[in-house]
Every structure is written in C-alpha cells, then in structure tokens.
Design a protein around this motif. Structure first.
Motif, mmCIF file in Angstrom:
data_model
loop_
_atom_site.group_PDB
_atom_site.id
_atom_site.type_symbol
_atom_site.label_atom_id
_atom_site.label_comp_id
_atom_site.label_asym_id
_atom_site.label_seq_id
_atom_site.Cartn_x
_atom_site.Cartn_y
_atom_site.Cartn_z
ATOM 1 N N SER A 77 41.684 39.255 42.480
ATOM 2 C CA SER A 77 41.727 38.008 41.714
ATOM 3 C C SER A 77 40.514 37.795 40.818
ATOM 4 C CB SER A 77 41.860 36.820 42.670
ATOM 5 O OG SER A 77 40.763 36.785 43.568
ATOM 6 N N VAL A 78 39.431 38.540 41.061
ATOM 7 C CA VAL A 78 38.214 38.330 40.268
ATOM 8 C C VAL A 78 37.790 39.570 39.485
ATOM 9 C CG1 VAL A 78 37.430 36.616 41.937
ATOM 10 C CG2 VAL A 78 36.534 38.951 42.061
ATOM 11 N N LYS A 79 38.505 40.666 39.660
ATOM 12 C CA LYS A 79 38.141 41.899 38.953
ATOM 13 C C LYS A 79 38.150 41.681 37.451
ATOM 14 C CE LYS A 79 39.584 45.427 42.277
ATOM 15 N NZ LYS A 79 40.611 46.427 42.628
ATOM 16 N N GLY A 80 37.125 42.188 36.809
ATOM 17 C CA GLY A 80 37.018 42.056 35.365
ATOM 18 C C GLY A 80 36.405 40.743 34.908
ATOM 19 N N ARG A 81 36.243 39.801 35.833
ATOM 20 C CA ARG A 81 35.654 38.509 35.456
ATOM 21 C C ARG A 81 34.326 38.252 36.174
ATOM 22 N NH1 ARG A 81 38.101 33.939 36.879
ATOM 23 N NH2 ARG A 81 39.121 34.805 38.724
ATOM 24 N N PHE A 82 34.216 38.724 37.378
ATOM 25 C CA PHE A 82 33.011 38.505 38.184
ATOM 26 C C PHE A 82 32.226 39.813 38.302
ATOM 27 C CE2 PHE A 82 34.587 34.751 41.049
ATOM 28 C CZ PHE A 82 34.979 34.063 39.908
#
Length: 124
Positions: A63-68
């Motif tokens: 759910s957070v890959k590429g953003r966090f």
C-alpha cells in the motif's frame, strides 16, 4: 532499555508529504532492525516498512510502495520515513519499533521495543 520517540506527524491534505522521525536512546541499535507500523481507528496495527541493521535491505507494504521511503542514520539509532503522495487511507497513528531479528520482518511479534506513536491525518 531502548526508548523510542517519534515525531513529525501532522494534519495534511491528500497529495502532500510528511517526514516522520524516530530517535532511539539507550543501548546502541547498530545490529538491530527497525520498522514503522501504523494503526488506524478500529483497525489492526499493520506493518508499513522495515529496514535491516546494515540498512541495505528494506521491505515495504504494498500500500505504500513507491510513495514512502525509509532511511536510517545517526549511527543506526534513528530512522526516518519520507511519505509522499499521502492519501486519506494513510491516516493512522504511526509507531516505530525495534527487532533483534537480523532480517527485515513484518511480524509485529518480532519487535520488542515500541514508541508512543505520532499521529498522521490526511484530509481529502
């Protein structure tokens, strides 16, 4: 005894960025893995991202890959979490935690020290 203190949470609009920090005091955590977890109201605590003691291996929740992005510094006694493109579903209390496991692990049972958490609220 390890003590962890998180900071950097706040209220932001969807699409904004925040940077969380976790500082550890007590014994050196040089050989320990660290991670961020989060818990939204009415939901189970969930793994967000972990980093091993060498800081050369990470694991992100889908759910957070590429953003966090997690980073580690201060002699391995601190971790940061750069959160970009925040979404309302990222709203939660964010905790940092420490594990003696040499590998990155997403199991909360593997972590023996926890901070008090920092609140992140993302409005739509």
């Amino acid at each position: 005894q390890v003590q962890l203190v998180e900071s950097g949470g706040g209220l932001v609009q969807a699409g904004a960025s925040l940077r969380l920090s976790c500082a550890a005091s007590g014994p050196t955590l040089r050989l320990y893995g660290m991670a961020w977890f989060r818990q939204a109201p009415g939901k189970e605590r969930e793994f967000v991202v972990g980093i091993n003691w060498r800081a050369d291996s990470t694991d992100y929740a889908d759910s957070v890959k590429g953003r966090f992005t997690i980073s580690r510094g201060n002699g391995n006694n601190a971790i940061d979490l750069q959160m970009n493109s925040l979404k309302p579903e990222d709203t939660a209390l964010y905790y940092c935690a420490v594990t003696r496991d040499s590998q990155v692990t997403s199991s909360s049972e593997s972590y023996f020290a926890w901070g008090q958490g920092t609140q992140v609220t993302v409005s739509s």
